[in-house]
Design a protein around this motif. Sequence first.
Motif, PDB file in Angstrom:
ATOM      1  N   SER A 179      94.997 -12.614  -6.348  1.00 38.43           N
ATOM      2  CA  SER A 179      93.684 -12.584  -7.005  1.00 38.43           C
ATOM      3  C   SER A 179      93.770 -12.381  -8.515  1.00 38.43           C
ATOM      4  CB  SER A 179      92.823 -11.472  -6.383  1.00 38.43           C
ATOM      5  OG  SER A 179      93.438 -10.216  -6.540  1.00 38.43           O
ATOM      6  N   ALA A 180      94.962 -12.078  -9.040  1.00 38.34           N
ATOM      7  CA  ALA A 180      95.122 -11.990 -10.495  1.00 38.34           C
ATOM      8  C   ALA A 180      95.075 -13.370 -11.140  1.00 38.34           C
ATOM      9  CB  ALA A 180      96.437 -11.297 -10.840  1.00 38.34           C
ATOM     10  N   THR A 181      95.236 -14.403 -10.348  1.00 39.65           N
ATOM     11  CA  THR A 181      95.185 -15.775 -10.866  1.00 39.65           C
ATOM     12  C   THR A 181      93.762 -16.105 -11.309  1.00 39.65           C
ATOM     13  OG1 THR A 181      96.920 -16.387  -9.296  1.00 39.65           O
ATOM     14  CG2 THR A 181      95.705 -18.171 -10.349  1.00 39.65           C
ATOM     15  N   ASN A 182      93.620 -16.567 -12.530  1.00 43.53           N
ATOM     16  CA  ASN A 182      92.305 -16.942 -13.040  1.00 43.53           C
ATOM     17  C   ASN A 182      92.442 -18.083 -14.039  1.00 43.53           C
ATOM     18  OD1 ASN A 182      93.239 -15.702 -15.429  1.00 43.53           O
ATOM     19  ND2 ASN A 182      92.299 -13.740 -14.902  1.00 43.53           N
ATOM     20  N   ASP A 183      91.316 -18.464 -14.627  1.00 41.35           N
ATOM     21  CA  ASP A 183      91.359 -19.596 -15.548  1.00 41.35           C
ATOM     22  C   ASP A 183      92.240 -19.306 -16.757  1.00 41.35           C
ATOM     23  OD1 ASP A 183      89.567 -17.654 -16.410  1.00 41.35           O
ATOM     24  OD2 ASP A 183      88.236 -19.081 -17.398  1.00 41.35           O
ATOM     25  N   LYS A 184      92.304 -18.037 -17.171  1.00 42.33           N
ATOM     26  CA  LYS A 184      93.116 -17.695 -18.339  1.00 42.33           C
ATOM     27  C   LYS A 184      94.603 -17.806 -18.025  1.00 42.33           C
ATOM     28  CE  LYS A 184      89.660 -14.703 -20.496  1.00 42.33           C
ATOM     29  NZ  LYS A 184      89.321 -13.323 -20.923  1.00 42.33           N
ATOM     30  N   SER A 185      95.017 -17.278 -16.879  1.00 43.56           N
ATOM     31  CA  SER A 185      96.440 -17.348 -16.545  1.00 43.56           C
ATOM     32  C   SER A 185      96.884 -18.788 -16.321  1.00 43.56           C
ATOM     33  CB  SER A 185      96.753 -16.484 -15.317  1.00 43.56           C
ATOM     34  OG  SER A 185      95.993 -16.876 -14.200  1.00 43.56           O
ATOM     35  N   LEU A 186      96.025 -19.591 -15.719  1.00 43.60           N
ATOM     36  CA  LEU A 186      96.374 -20.994 -15.501  1.00 43.60           C
ATOM     37  C   LEU A 186      96.377 -21.786 -16.810  1.00 43.60           C
ATOM     38  CD1 LEU A 186      94.320 -21.641 -12.224  1.00 43.60           C
ATOM     39  CD2 LEU A 186      96.812 -21.662 -12.441  1.00 43.60           C
ATOM     40  N   GLY A 187      95.345 -21.544 -17.641  1.00 43.64           N
ATOM     41  CA  GLY A 187      95.268 -22.253 -18.916  1.00 43.64           C
ATOM     42  C   GLY A 187      96.413 -21.896 -19.842  1.00 43.64           C
ATOM     43  N   LEU A 188      96.738 -20.601 -19.889  1.00 41.35           N
ATOM     44  CA  LEU A 188      97.841 -20.164 -20.733  1.00 41.35           C
ATOM     45  C   LEU A 188      99.172 -20.712 -20.237  1.00 41.35           C
ATOM     46  CD1 LEU A 188      99.215 -18.542 -22.899  1.00 41.35           C
ATOM     47  CD2 LEU A 188      98.909 -16.484 -21.522  1.00 41.35           C
ATOM     48  N   SER A 189      99.327 -20.780 -18.922  1.00 38.88           N
ATOM     49  CA  SER A 189     100.562 -21.337 -18.365  1.00 38.88           C
ATOM     50  C   SER A 189     100.727 -22.793 -18.781  1.00 38.88           C
ATOM     51  CB  SER A 189     100.550 -21.213 -16.836  1.00 38.88           C
ATOM     52  OG  SER A 189     100.540 -19.856 -16.449  1.00 38.88           O
ATOM     53  N   ALA A 190      99.629 -23.529 -18.800  1.00 40.99           N
ATOM     54  CA  ALA A 190      99.688 -24.919 -19.256  1.00 40.99           C
ATOM     55  C   ALA A 190     100.126 -24.990 -20.715  1.00 40.99           C
ATOM     56  CB  ALA A 190      98.328 -25.583 -19.065  1.00 40.99           C
ATOM     57  N   GLU A 191      99.613 -24.075 -21.544  1.00 42.12           N
ATOM     58  CA  GLU A 191     100.020 -24.053 -22.950  1.00 42.12           C
ATOM     59  C   GLU A 191     101.508 -23.748 -23.091  1.00 42.12           C
ATOM     60  OE1 GLU A 191      97.717 -21.843 -25.754  1.00 42.12           O
ATOM     61  OE2 GLU A 191      95.854 -22.115 -24.630  1.00 42.12           O
ATOM     62  N   LEU A 192     101.995 -22.813 -22.280  1.00 40.86           N
ATOM     63  CA  LEU A 192     103.417 -22.459 -22.352  1.00 40.86           C
ATOM     64  C   LEU A 192     104.294 -23.625 -21.909  1.00 40.86           C
ATOM     65  CD1 LEU A 192     103.196 -18.805 -20.988  1.00 40.86           C
ATOM     66  CD2 LEU A 192     103.667 -19.499 -23.343  1.00 40.86           C
ATOM     67  N   LEU A 193     103.835 -24.377 -20.925  1.00 41.62           N
ATOM     68  CA  LEU A 193     104.570 -25.571 -20.508  1.00 41.62           C
ATOM     69  C   LEU A 193     104.633 -26.576 -21.660  1.00 41.62           C
ATOM     70  CD1 LEU A 193     103.204 -26.069 -16.892  1.00 41.62           C
ATOM     71  CD2 LEU A 193     105.545 -25.466 -17.529  1.00 41.62           C
ATOM     72  N   GLN A 194     103.532 -26.690 -22.401  1.00 41.30           N
ATOM     73  CA  GLN A 194     103.521 -27.590 -23.548  1.00 41.30           C
ATOM     74  C   GLN A 194     104.491 -27.131 -24.633  1.00 41.30           C
ATOM     75  OE1 GLN A 194      99.380 -27.612 -24.645  1.00 41.30           O
ATOM     76  NE2 GLN A 194      98.829 -29.192 -23.171  1.00 41.30           N
ATOM     77  N   ARG A 195     104.749 -25.821 -24.674  1.00 42.65           N
ATOM     78  CA  ARG A 195     105.682 -25.275 -25.658  1.00 42.65           C
ATOM     79  C   ARG A 195     107.124 -25.284 -25.154  1.00 42.65           C
ATOM     80  NH1 ARG A 195     103.112 -22.335 -29.847  1.00 42.65           N
ATOM     81  NH2 ARG A 195     100.848 -22.203 -29.567  1.00 42.65           N
ATOM     82  N   GLY A 196     107.339 -25.851 -23.971  1.00 41.24           N
ATOM     83  CA  GLY A 196     108.706 -26.039 -23.489  1.00 41.24           C
ATOM     84  C   GLY A 196     109.155 -25.093 -22.398  1.00 41.24           C
ATOM     85  N   ALA A 197     108.245 -24.279 -21.846  1.00 38.78           N
ATOM     86  CA  ALA A 197     108.624 -23.362 -20.762  1.00 38.78           C
ATOM     87  C   ALA A 197     109.192 -24.145 -19.584  1.00 38.78           C
ATOM     88  CB  ALA A 197     107.411 -22.557 -20.309  1.00 38.78           C
ATOM     89  N   LYS A 198     110.260 -23.614 -18.977  1.00 34.40           N
ATOM     90  CA  LYS A 198     110.974 -24.306 -17.905  1.00 34.40           C
ATOM     91  C   LYS A 198     110.464 -23.833 -16.538  1.00 34.40           C
ATOM     92  CE  LYS A 198     113.485 -26.359 -20.993  1.00 34.40           C
ATOM     93  NZ  LYS A 198     113.238 -27.798 -21.316  1.00 34.40           N
ATOM     94  N   PHE A 199     109.352 -24.406 -16.104  1.00 39.96           N
ATOM     95  CA  PHE A 199     108.734 -23.996 -14.842  1.00 39.96           C
ATOM     96  C   PHE A 199     109.682 -24.181 -13.663  1.00 39.96           C
ATOM     97  CE2 PHE A 199     106.364 -25.027 -10.979  1.00 39.96           C
ATOM     98  CZ  PHE A 199     105.557 -23.911 -10.870  1.00 39.96           C
ATOM     99  N   ASN A 200     110.375 -25.292 -13.609  1.00 40.55           N
ATOM    100  CA  ASN A 200     111.257 -25.560 -12.473  1.00 40.55           C
ATOM    101  C   ASN A 200     112.392 -24.545 -12.376  1.00 40.55           C
ATOM    102  OD1 ASN A 200     109.735 -27.769 -11.756  1.00 40.55           O
ATOM    103  ND2 ASN A 200     111.031 -29.250 -12.815  1.00 40.55           N
ATOM    104  N   ILE A 201     112.933 -24.164 -13.531  1.00 37.56           N
ATOM    105  CA  ILE A 201     114.015 -23.175 -13.535  1.00 37.56           C
ATOM    106  C   ILE A 201     113.492 -21.824 -13.068  1.00 37.56           C
ATOM    107  CG2 ILE A 201     115.603 -21.882 -15.015  1.00 37.56           C
ATOM    108  CD1 ILE A 201     115.931 -24.398 -16.693  1.00 37.56           C
TER     109      ILE A 201
END
Length: 325
Positions: A179-201
């Motif tokens: 339940s901690a998942t919200n629009d902010k955590s999802l939106g920020l995660s997308a931004e971090l992916l754009q900055r090169g975060a390695k989700f698969n790793i």
Amino acid sequence: MNFKLETNINEQQIKEAGGLIKDAQKILLVGHKNPDGDTIGCLTAMVAYLKSINKSYAAFSANELPVNLEYLKHSQEIGSDKNIFNHSFDLVICLDTADLKYSGVENELNRLKARGVKIVNIDHHPSNYGAINIVDDQASSTSVILYDILRIWQVVINKDMATSLLAGILVDTMNFMNSATNDKSLGLSAELLQRGAKFNIISRQLYQTKTQDGLKLWSRLLKRLKKNDTLNIAYSVILAEDIGEAGTEETEGMSNFLSNLAEARLSMVIKEIKDGEIRVSMRAIDEQVDVAEMARHFGGGGHKKAAGFTIKGRLEQEGEGWRIV
């Protein structure tokens, strides 16, 4: 500031904290004991930042890092030797640490405070022990808060920092499933992916690094799984002899795994550790349950959905159940 903050934090406090960092000669970073992905993600991201501004620093965790978090850049710089407190620091930054006791080095930090060393507390648990407290108890993780802080400090977040912060978000949201998942955590995660975060790793290290011996240890956890129908609690135990026989301590993630149960209000993993101590890790399944409050009763800490504590004793089987003696 030409962007919207993701968290409810005070911009003036963040600027004051930035001033303390600028003036400090040597900075100590501290996470909570029994570290998880959020506290390690924050520690490693802060190490990267302090390196970028050529600050002298040390990073400390009261317990060694879980093996599945050692892939994070700068994780090898986080030490567990308390002799570090014999060094001279003029600023301490505590990350994801609900109170000084939860750091595992309460006495050492209180001695620094008594000498006039200021503490900056950055956290998503309700807490106010610092000279500056940058806290939002509605944030999904401390990593989300730190992201806002770094943006206000106009830090260029590189791919390694982005990976560290995303790891913290993924751990505290249980891979976007609690339940901690919200629009902010999802939106920020997308931004971090754009900055090169390695989700698969991150995902592979969190969920796909079990060894054969590790899975045998998990089999003992599942074999002993019990449910207290009166309290509506699901629990299991890991004994010290289990770890010795398996030759591995691959217990990371057990508490989160049991929280997948649909038939209980909360799950609990009770694990024997060294020196006659028992570590209890709790996860709330029912949204109305606050496991942090329960943990604080036993001197532990955490947040509403995930918390734990350590007590003296050992486990002893009693009929179909277990008791702490």
